[in-house]
Design an enzyme around this catalytic site. Structure first.
Site, PDB file in Angstrom:
ATOM      1  N   HIS A 151      -9.306   3.463  -1.345  1.00 57.28           N
ATOM      2  CA  HIS A 151      -7.909   3.021  -1.192  1.00 57.28           C
ATOM      3  C   HIS A 151      -7.541   2.027  -2.298  1.00 57.28           C
ATOM      4  O   HIS A 151      -7.419   0.833  -2.046  1.00 57.28           O
ATOM      5  CB  HIS A 151      -7.760   2.404   0.206  1.00 57.28           C
ATOM      6  CG  HIS A 151      -6.376   1.957   0.560  1.00 57.28           C
ATOM      7  ND1 HIS A 151      -5.233   2.491   0.001  1.00 57.28           N
ATOM      8  CD2 HIS A 151      -5.944   1.000   1.454  1.00 57.28           C
ATOM      9  CE1 HIS A 151      -4.176   1.893   0.523  1.00 57.28           C
ATOM     10  NE2 HIS A 151      -4.576   0.980   1.384  1.00 57.28           N
ATOM     11  N   CYS A 200     -13.117   0.653   8.335  1.00 54.67           N
ATOM     12  CA  CYS A 200     -12.182   0.116   7.329  1.00 54.67           C
ATOM     13  C   CYS A 200     -12.195   0.949   6.057  1.00 54.67           C
ATOM     14  O   CYS A 200     -13.260   1.393   5.605  1.00 54.67           O
ATOM     15  CB  CYS A 200     -12.602  -1.302   6.924  1.00 54.67           C
ATOM     16  SG  CYS A 200     -12.764  -2.445   8.281  1.00 54.67           S
ATOM     17  N   SER A 201     -11.016   1.122   5.451  1.00 53.27           N
ATOM     18  CA  SER A 201     -10.983   1.700   4.109  1.00 53.27           C
ATOM     19  C   SER A 201     -11.656   0.694   3.173  1.00 53.27           C
ATOM     20  O   SER A 201     -11.619  -0.512   3.425  1.00 53.27           O
ATOM     21  CB  SER A 201      -9.545   1.952   3.670  1.00 53.27           C
ATOM     22  OG  SER A 201      -8.806   0.741   3.714  1.00 53.27           O
ATOM     23  N   LYS A 222     -10.312   6.164   4.100  1.00 56.11           N
ATOM     24  CA  LYS A 222     -11.611   5.712   4.589  1.00 56.11           C
ATOM     25  C   LYS A 222     -12.761   6.126   3.668  1.00 56.11           C
ATOM     26  O   LYS A 222     -13.617   5.312   3.345  1.00 56.11           O
ATOM     27  CB  LYS A 222     -11.826   6.273   6.015  1.00 56.11           C
ATOM     28  CG  LYS A 222     -13.181   5.973   6.608  1.00 56.11           C
ATOM     29  CD  LYS A 222     -13.343   4.490   6.801  1.00 56.11           C
ATOM     30  CE  LYS A 222     -14.729   3.982   6.599  1.00 56.11           C
ATOM     31  NZ  LYS A 222     -15.253   3.965   5.234  1.00 56.11           N
ATOM     32  N   CYS A 238       0.825  -1.225   0.000  1.00 53.64           N
ATOM     33  CA  CYS A 238       0.000   0.000   0.000  1.00 53.64           C
ATOM     34  C   CYS A 238       0.851   1.263   0.000  1.00 53.64           C
ATOM     35  O   CYS A 238       0.330   2.368  -0.133  1.00 53.64           O
ATOM     36  CB  CYS A 238      -0.950  -0.002   1.192  1.00 53.64           C
ATOM     37  SG  CYS A 238      -1.957  -1.480   1.286  1.00 53.64           S
TER      38      CYS A 238
END
Ligand code: COA
Length: 385
Positions: free
Chosen positions: A332, A204-205, A328, A83
């Site tokens: 992502h 969570c994203s 978020k 990421c």
């Protein structure tokens, strides 16, 4: 070393882009950045992407993107650091321009995650396969362990985690490129489906398709071709690594790679956390934003939750964090995330962020992170007059 500026940005809307494949998604962002910079060619290109091979069955995407962008024979290569791929690619582009090797470098990031593949399993390849993923530890689970420990050691409240998400959705609701442009409440976060206790779905994203791109050039050249907007210079670049498995760390409540990358970037930039006007940080899960804002030195260790509750990280607060909506709310698409952070900071320093504008912003910071913190980058950008 030459001074390096961001002279163009491109960031099309993110979301579930079922009608577009990885090359279309990337090329759209890259063309936007080239047009925005007003350049007629690029000298070199970095393409950040975590896992095109597993999601799209497509490798060799450096050459693929140069081809579909009509830019062959320039050198082009894919950069991978899970990421943090985007942040690492920005650093390589920065080094290439700073060194004098190239004048105009495109740094783009892309991920096509909605392909029918099991995205949780693909993402888990960025964790330790033998000691984590094999035993069923996913990223939500790893960050849930960090959250529990932070709550245990510092009394961080469940509601404070939720407030990170509420703040970021409020910002994302004002970002036309965000995946989820809607405001949410603390109650909605607390009542959303559990994913890995204490984290719920709205901690969570999301899973996202998308790309972002920037064009880098020496400041001297930027001054010649600059449009009617200030020059934004990258004044600090730091990167660091740490153990890939969470269990090998001395502590679950701090991220040494973030601290080290920040130390390097602050030193190069000649500034400290107190000089930063706004920051984009890697809130892949709500607890991540709390720990990262502590490790960047914005707040004392253990006080990140209270800072959110007191509104210190809102637009208009002491240090606005994730004005873009963060991972978020804006989404992502892992390889693109670190590049989009630079787009957000650059636009804020240009003063063109509309409803999300941080008034008078002069220095911004972008922090990007791979896995549960095994790699991280920090970039510091400054508006120079
Ligand atoms: N934030 C906000 N809304 C979300 C969301 C999120 N993270 N994830 C899904 N939604 C919405 C969907 O749009 C859908 O809404 P709809 O019913 O109105 O269409 C609903 O919630 C359910 O979505 P669904 O796709 O069924 O959720 P899921 O349970 O399959 O996946 C997560 C949810 C949180 C597990 C998934 O988004 C995830 O794995 N996120 C983490 C990704 C990650 O680990 N990234 C790397 C970080 S290191």
């Amino acid at each position: 070393m030459r001074d390096v500026a961001v002279i163009g940005v491109g960031w099309p809307k993110w979301g579930e882009l079922w009608k577009k494949d990885i090359r279309n998604i990337f090329v759209e962002a890259a063309l936007m950045a080239i047009e925005d910079a007003g350049v007629d060619h690029i000298d070199s290109m970095y393409v950040a992407s975590m896992s095109p091979g597993l999601w799209s069955k497509q490798e060799h995407i450096g050459a693929l993107m140069a081809d579909y962008l009509g830019q062959t024979p320039i050198p082009a290569v894919r950069v991978e650091s899970a990421c943090a791929s985007g942040g690492m690619a920005v650093r390589l582009g920065f080094i290439e321009v700073a060194s004098g090797m190239s004048d105009i470098v495109l740094v783009g990031g892309v991920e096509k995650m909605w392909t029918g593949e099991d995205f949780t399993a693909v993402l888990a390849t960025a964790a330790d396969q033998e000691y984590e993923a094999f035993h069923g530890l996913t990223f939500p689970a790893l960050y849930a362990l960090m959250a529990r420990r932070h709550m245990h050691e510092f009394g961080t409240k469940r509601e404070q985690l939720a407030m990170v998400s509420v703040k970021n959705h409020a910002n994302g609701a004002r970002n036309p490129r965000a995946q989820y442009q809607r405001e949410i409440t603390v109650e909605a976060v607390l009542n959303s489906p559990p994913v890995a206790d204490p984290l719920n779905l709205l901690d969570c994203s999301p899973v996202t398709d998308g790309a972002a791109a920037i064009i880098l050039a020496p400041v001297d050249l930027a001054r010649k071709i600059a449009k009617d907007r200030p020059i934004v210079q990258i004044i600090g670049s730091g990167a660091a690594t740490d153990s890939i498995a969470l269990a090998d760390r001395e502590s679950y409540v701090e991220l040494p790679a973030v601290k080290k990358a920040a130390e390097i970037a602050y030193k190069m930039a000649g500034v400290g956390p107190e000089d930063i006007d706004l920051a984009e940080v890697h809130d892949c899960f709500t607890i991540a934003e709390i720990i990262v804002t502590e490790d960047l030195g914005f707040f004392e260790k253990g006080k990140g939750g209270e800072a959110v509750e007191q509104g210190l990280t809102k637009i208009g607060g002491k240090i606005p964090v994730n004005t873009s909506g963060g991972l978020k709310s804006k989404g992502h698409p892992v390889g693109a995330t670190g590049v989009a952070q630079i787009v957000e900071i650059t636009e804020q320093l240009w003063g063109v962020s509309g409803e999300r504008q941080v008034e008078g912003a002069k220095i911004g910071l972008a922090q990007n992170m791979g896995g549960s913190g095994a790699s991280s980058t920090v970039h510091i950008l400054k508006r120079i007059d």
